[in-house]
Motif scaffolding. Structure first.
Motif, PDB file in Angstrom:
ATOM      1  N   SER A 196     -57.219 -68.382 -11.744  1.00  0.00           N
ATOM      2  CA  SER A 196     -58.674 -68.450 -11.872  1.00  0.00           C
ATOM      3  C   SER A 196     -59.376 -68.273 -10.531  1.00  0.00           C
ATOM      4  O   SER A 196     -58.864 -68.695  -9.486  1.00  0.00           O
ATOM      5  CB  SER A 196     -59.094 -69.797 -12.468  1.00  0.00           C
ATOM      6  OG  SER A 196     -58.548 -69.987 -13.758  1.00  0.00           O
ATOM      7  N   THR A 197     -60.549 -67.648 -10.579  1.00  0.00           N
ATOM      8  CA  THR A 197     -61.448 -67.596  -9.431  1.00  0.00           C
ATOM      9  C   THR A 197     -62.776 -68.207  -9.852  1.00  0.00           C
ATOM     10  O   THR A 197     -63.141 -68.189 -11.035  1.00  0.00           O
ATOM     11  CB  THR A 197     -61.666 -66.159  -8.935  1.00  0.00           C
ATOM     12  OG1 THR A 197     -62.208 -65.361 -10.010  1.00  0.00           O
ATOM     13  CG2 THR A 197     -60.364 -65.536  -8.466  1.00  0.00           C
ATOM     14  N   TYR A 198     -63.497 -68.760  -8.876  1.00  0.00           N
ATOM     15  CA  TYR A 198     -64.698 -69.534  -9.170  1.00  0.00           C
ATOM     16  C   TYR A 198     -65.895 -68.972  -8.422  1.00  0.00           C
ATOM     17  O   TYR A 198     -65.791 -68.581  -7.254  1.00  0.00           O
ATOM     18  CB  TYR A 198     -64.467 -71.002  -8.802  1.00  0.00           C
ATOM     19  CG  TYR A 198     -63.282 -71.605  -9.513  1.00  0.00           C
ATOM     20  CD1 TYR A 198     -63.426 -72.213 -10.753  1.00  0.00           C
ATOM     21  CD2 TYR A 198     -62.001 -71.527  -8.960  1.00  0.00           C
ATOM     22  CE1 TYR A 198     -62.331 -72.749 -11.426  1.00  0.00           C
ATOM     23  CE2 TYR A 198     -60.904 -72.062  -9.625  1.00  0.00           C
ATOM     24  CZ  TYR A 198     -61.077 -72.668 -10.854  1.00  0.00           C
ATOM     25  OH  TYR A 198     -59.995 -73.194 -11.514  1.00  0.00           O
ATOM     26  N   TRP A 199     -67.062 -68.980  -9.122  1.00  0.00           N
ATOM     27  CA  TRP A 199     -68.256 -68.331  -8.599  1.00  0.00           C
ATOM     28  C   TRP A 199     -69.493 -69.169  -8.912  1.00  0.00           C
ATOM     29  O   TRP A 199     -69.484 -69.998  -9.823  1.00  0.00           O
ATOM     30  CB  TRP A 199     -68.400 -66.928  -9.196  1.00  0.00           C
ATOM     31  CG  TRP A 199     -67.167 -66.118  -9.031  1.00  0.00           C
ATOM     32  CD1 TRP A 199     -66.082 -66.073  -9.872  1.00  0.00           C
ATOM     33  CD2 TRP A 199     -66.839 -65.267  -7.930  1.00  0.00           C
ATOM     34  NE1 TRP A 199     -65.116 -65.239  -9.369  1.00  0.00           N
ATOM     35  CE2 TRP A 199     -65.553 -64.726  -8.174  1.00  0.00           C
ATOM     36  CE3 TRP A 199     -67.522 -64.896  -6.762  1.00  0.00           C
ATOM     37  CZ2 TRP A 199     -64.936 -63.853  -7.300  1.00  0.00           C
ATOM     38  CZ3 TRP A 199     -66.909 -64.018  -5.893  1.00  0.00           C
ATOM     39  CH2 TRP A 199     -65.637 -63.505  -6.159  1.00  0.00           C
ATOM     40  N   SER A 247     -54.006 -69.835  -7.635  1.00  0.00           N
ATOM     41  CA  SER A 247     -55.440 -70.111  -7.682  1.00  0.00           C
ATOM     42  C   SER A 247     -55.894 -70.784  -6.391  1.00  0.00           C
ATOM     43  O   SER A 247     -56.957 -70.475  -5.847  1.00  0.00           O
ATOM     44  CB  SER A 247     -55.769 -71.003  -8.884  1.00  0.00           C
ATOM     45  OG  SER A 247     -55.551 -70.321 -10.095  1.00  0.00           O
ATOM     46  N   PRO A 294     -69.045 -66.816  -3.931  1.00  0.00           N
ATOM     47  CA  PRO A 294     -67.771 -67.522  -4.102  1.00  0.00           C
ATOM     48  C   PRO A 294     -67.967 -69.035  -4.084  1.00  0.00           C
ATOM     49  O   PRO A 294     -68.759 -69.568  -3.307  1.00  0.00           O
ATOM     50  CB  PRO A 294     -66.944 -67.051  -2.905  1.00  0.00           C
ATOM     51  CG  PRO A 294     -67.515 -65.713  -2.564  1.00  0.00           C
ATOM     52  CD  PRO A 294     -68.984 -65.840  -2.830  1.00  0.00           C
ATOM     53  N   ASP A 335     -63.889 -58.879  -7.448  1.00  0.00           N
ATOM     54  CA  ASP A 335     -64.831 -59.498  -6.531  1.00  0.00           C
ATOM     55  C   ASP A 335     -66.207 -59.459  -7.187  1.00  0.00           C
ATOM     56  O   ASP A 335     -66.794 -58.390  -7.356  1.00  0.00           O
ATOM     57  CB  ASP A 335     -64.836 -58.741  -5.202  1.00  0.00           C
ATOM     58  CG  ASP A 335     -65.774 -59.364  -4.183  1.00  0.00           C
ATOM     59  OD1 ASP A 335     -66.422 -60.384  -4.505  1.00  0.00           O
ATOM     60  OD2 ASP A 335     -65.854 -58.840  -3.067  1.00  0.00           O
ATOM     61  N   ARG A 393     -60.906 -66.956   0.158  1.00  0.00           N
ATOM     62  CA  ARG A 393     -62.370 -66.905   0.214  1.00  0.00           C
ATOM     63  C   ARG A 393     -62.910 -67.710   1.385  1.00  0.00           C
ATOM     64  O   ARG A 393     -63.816 -67.287   2.090  1.00  0.00           O
ATOM     65  CB  ARG A 393     -62.974 -67.436  -1.088  1.00  0.00           C
ATOM     66  CG  ARG A 393     -62.756 -66.497  -2.253  1.00  0.00           C
ATOM     67  CD  ARG A 393     -63.783 -66.783  -3.336  1.00  0.00           C
ATOM     68  NE  ARG A 393     -63.338 -66.117  -4.560  1.00  0.00           N
ATOM     69  CZ  ARG A 393     -62.602 -66.706  -5.485  1.00  0.00           C
ATOM     70  NH1 ARG A 393     -62.257 -67.956  -5.345  1.00  0.00           N
ATOM     71  NH2 ARG A 393     -62.238 -66.049  -6.552  1.00  0.00           N
ATOM     72  N   LEU A 433     -56.135 -68.170  -3.676  1.00  0.00           N
ATOM     73  CA  LEU A 433     -57.343 -67.352  -3.762  1.00  0.00           C
ATOM     74  C   LEU A 433     -58.556 -68.091  -3.197  1.00  0.00           C
ATOM     75  O   LEU A 433     -59.412 -67.493  -2.540  1.00  0.00           O
ATOM     76  CB  LEU A 433     -57.598 -66.960  -5.215  1.00  0.00           C
ATOM     77  CG  LEU A 433     -56.560 -66.018  -5.827  1.00  0.00           C
ATOM     78  CD1 LEU A 433     -56.835 -65.827  -7.312  1.00  0.00           C
ATOM     79  CD2 LEU A 433     -56.547 -64.678  -5.121  1.00  0.00           C
ATOM     80  N   LEU A 434     -58.611 -69.403  -3.440  1.00  0.00           N
ATOM     81  CA  LEU A 434     -59.693 -70.191  -2.849  1.00  0.00           C
ATOM     82  C   LEU A 434     -59.612 -70.173  -1.323  1.00  0.00           C
ATOM     83  O   LEU A 434     -60.624 -70.043  -0.628  1.00  0.00           O
ATOM     84  CB  LEU A 434     -59.630 -71.631  -3.354  1.00  0.00           C
ATOM     85  CG  LEU A 434     -60.070 -71.879  -4.797  1.00  0.00           C
ATOM     86  CD1 LEU A 434     -59.789 -73.320  -5.178  1.00  0.00           C
ATOM     87  CD2 LEU A 434     -61.545 -71.565  -4.977  1.00  0.00           C
ATOM     88  N   ASP A 480     -63.316 -74.840  -7.025  1.00  0.00           N
ATOM     89  CA  ASP A 480     -63.024 -75.306  -8.375  1.00  0.00           C
ATOM     90  C   ASP A 480     -63.698 -76.645  -8.670  1.00  0.00           C
ATOM     91  O   ASP A 480     -63.572 -77.176  -9.776  1.00  0.00           O
ATOM     92  CB  ASP A 480     -61.524 -75.409  -8.608  1.00  0.00           C
ATOM     93  CG  ASP A 480     -60.824 -76.292  -7.578  1.00  0.00           C
ATOM     94  OD1 ASP A 480     -61.489 -76.720  -6.612  1.00  0.00           O
ATOM     95  OD2 ASP A 480     -59.625 -76.553  -7.738  1.00  0.00           O
ATOM     96  N   LEU A 540     -58.176 -59.379 -11.415  1.00  0.00           N
ATOM     97  CA  LEU A 540     -59.038 -60.108 -10.503  1.00  0.00           C
ATOM     98  C   LEU A 540     -60.063 -59.141  -9.918  1.00  0.00           C
ATOM     99  O   LEU A 540     -59.728 -58.030  -9.535  1.00  0.00           O
ATOM    100  CB  LEU A 540     -58.210 -60.730  -9.372  1.00  0.00           C
ATOM    101  CG  LEU A 540     -57.255 -61.848  -9.784  1.00  0.00           C
ATOM    102  CD1 LEU A 540     -56.325 -62.184  -8.633  1.00  0.00           C
ATOM    103  CD2 LEU A 540     -58.020 -63.076 -10.229  1.00  0.00           C
TER     104      LEU A 540
END
Length: 342
Positions: free
Chosen positions: A198-201, A9, A262, A254, A16, A12-13, A265, A252
């Motif tokens: 997890s990804t955060y938006w 996670s 994007p 986009d 971005r 992935l941050l 967390d 996952l």
């Protein structure tokens, strides 16, 4: 979140922040687009400590045609040299370092953080927790055959759970669970959540509308998803206005194309998780059935929209807000009363 999940996670941050887009994929495979538009498909390998040269060479020797993205807390000089030469791709989470295709895309921020060493290791009893959820939610007894069919596990694994369960008992029509409040509270205290990456938006619409937009984007991308947290609880037991949208997704994606930005967390309005607990999808499908009797043959007839209410309850309890406990208690009562169906 287990340490490996937290590392990924965090990775992935960092991608971005480095403006490397994750187009699709899952925890083991990612399709990336680097700044400038180049597409990259990588096999992801997560290591709690930097892999040794022998591990890396063995990995490459076994799959010469694959491109590997190594995710680790920090990089050794050996890994840094390989990444600079483009032999492997590298994300060193604690250093905020991102190297793809021999190009350093390192983001300035290193807020992603490292894994939580205090978290319990070892194999988690997903099947036992799922059996408990099904029996707690069922309005009628369930046989071992039905439980195994719903969860797509062996009857032997279900039998093992039931034989060793002090609150499960067998009737002439199947298995039931006693001391339901005690079992539910015990499950909530023990279950760590579905885990995963997890990804955060961030979005501007109300949380429910954001959840709907994200779910629509998943459907258009042919990726299964279910709503969770306050958005799911708002159907099962309305209490508070959802402030954050939560989804579990099979892959996952986009979400920029769905109108989201994007986020980190620390500040987000939508969190999308690819869960480690594979039983989540099966109990969600069982809970979506409109009848009191769980029919294993009909579990997949209609794709579930939201997680089962116990998963939703767990995620509400883990959410922020001064009224989270009250919202959770409202949902807990409807589960115990059997009035949770939306």
């Amino acid at each position: 979140m287990v340490p490996g999940d937290r590392l990924l996670s965090g990775a992935l941050l960092l991608l971005r922040r480095a403006e490397v887009r994750v187009v699709s994929g899952g925890p083991a495979d990612l399709d990336l687009v680097v700044p400038g538009g180049g597409a990259v498909a990588v096999k992801v390998k997560v290591y709690g400590r930097p892999p040794t040269p022998s591990i890396v060479e063995g990995l490459r020797r076994g799959c010469r045609e694959d491109r590997f993205l190594l995710v680790t807390p920090h990089a050794t000089s050996y890994l840094g040299d390989l990444a600079a030469e483009g032999v492997v791709d590298l994300i060193a989470v604690e250093e905020g370092r991102v190297v793809i295709g021999g190009v350093d895309h390192t983001a300035a921020s290193t807020e992603a953080g490292s894994g939580d060493r205090a978290l319990r290791r070892g194999r988690r009893p997903w099947t036992r927790w799922a059996v408990e959820r099904l029996l707690l939610l069922a309005e009628q007894p369930l046989t071992q055959v039905e439980l195994a069919a719903v969860l797509r596990v062996t009857q032997q694994s279900v039998s093992h759970v039931l034989r060793g369960h002090r609150f499960a008992s067998r009737t002439d029509r199947g298995w039931v669970i006693g001391q339901r409040a005690e079992v539910l509270d015990g499950l909530l205290g023990e279950y760590p959540g579905p885990g995963g990456v997890s990804t955060y938006w961030y979005g501007l619409d109300p949380a429910v509308r954001q959840a709907e937009a994200a779910a629509t984007w998943c459907a258009e991308s042919n990726v299964g998803c279910v709503l969770t947290g306050d958005v799911a609880a708002d159907v099962y037991a309305p209490w508070r206005l959802p402030a954050v949208a939560g989804l579990y997704s099979r892959e996952l994606l986009d979400f920029t194309a769905a109108g989201f930005t994007p986020a980190t967390d620390a500040e987000y309005t939508l969190v999308v998780t690819v869960p480690q607990d594979g039983t989540l999808w099966r109990t969600a499908a069982a809970a979506a059935q409109p009848t009191a009797r769980v029919d294993p043959a009909a579990v997949d007839a209609v794709p579930p929209v939201r997680v089962d209410p116990i998963i939703a309850l767990r995620d509400v309890l883990a959410s922020a807000g001064p009224d989270a406990a009250e919202a959770a208690e409202q949902l807990r009562r409807t589960i115990l009363d059997g009035t949770w169906r939306g």
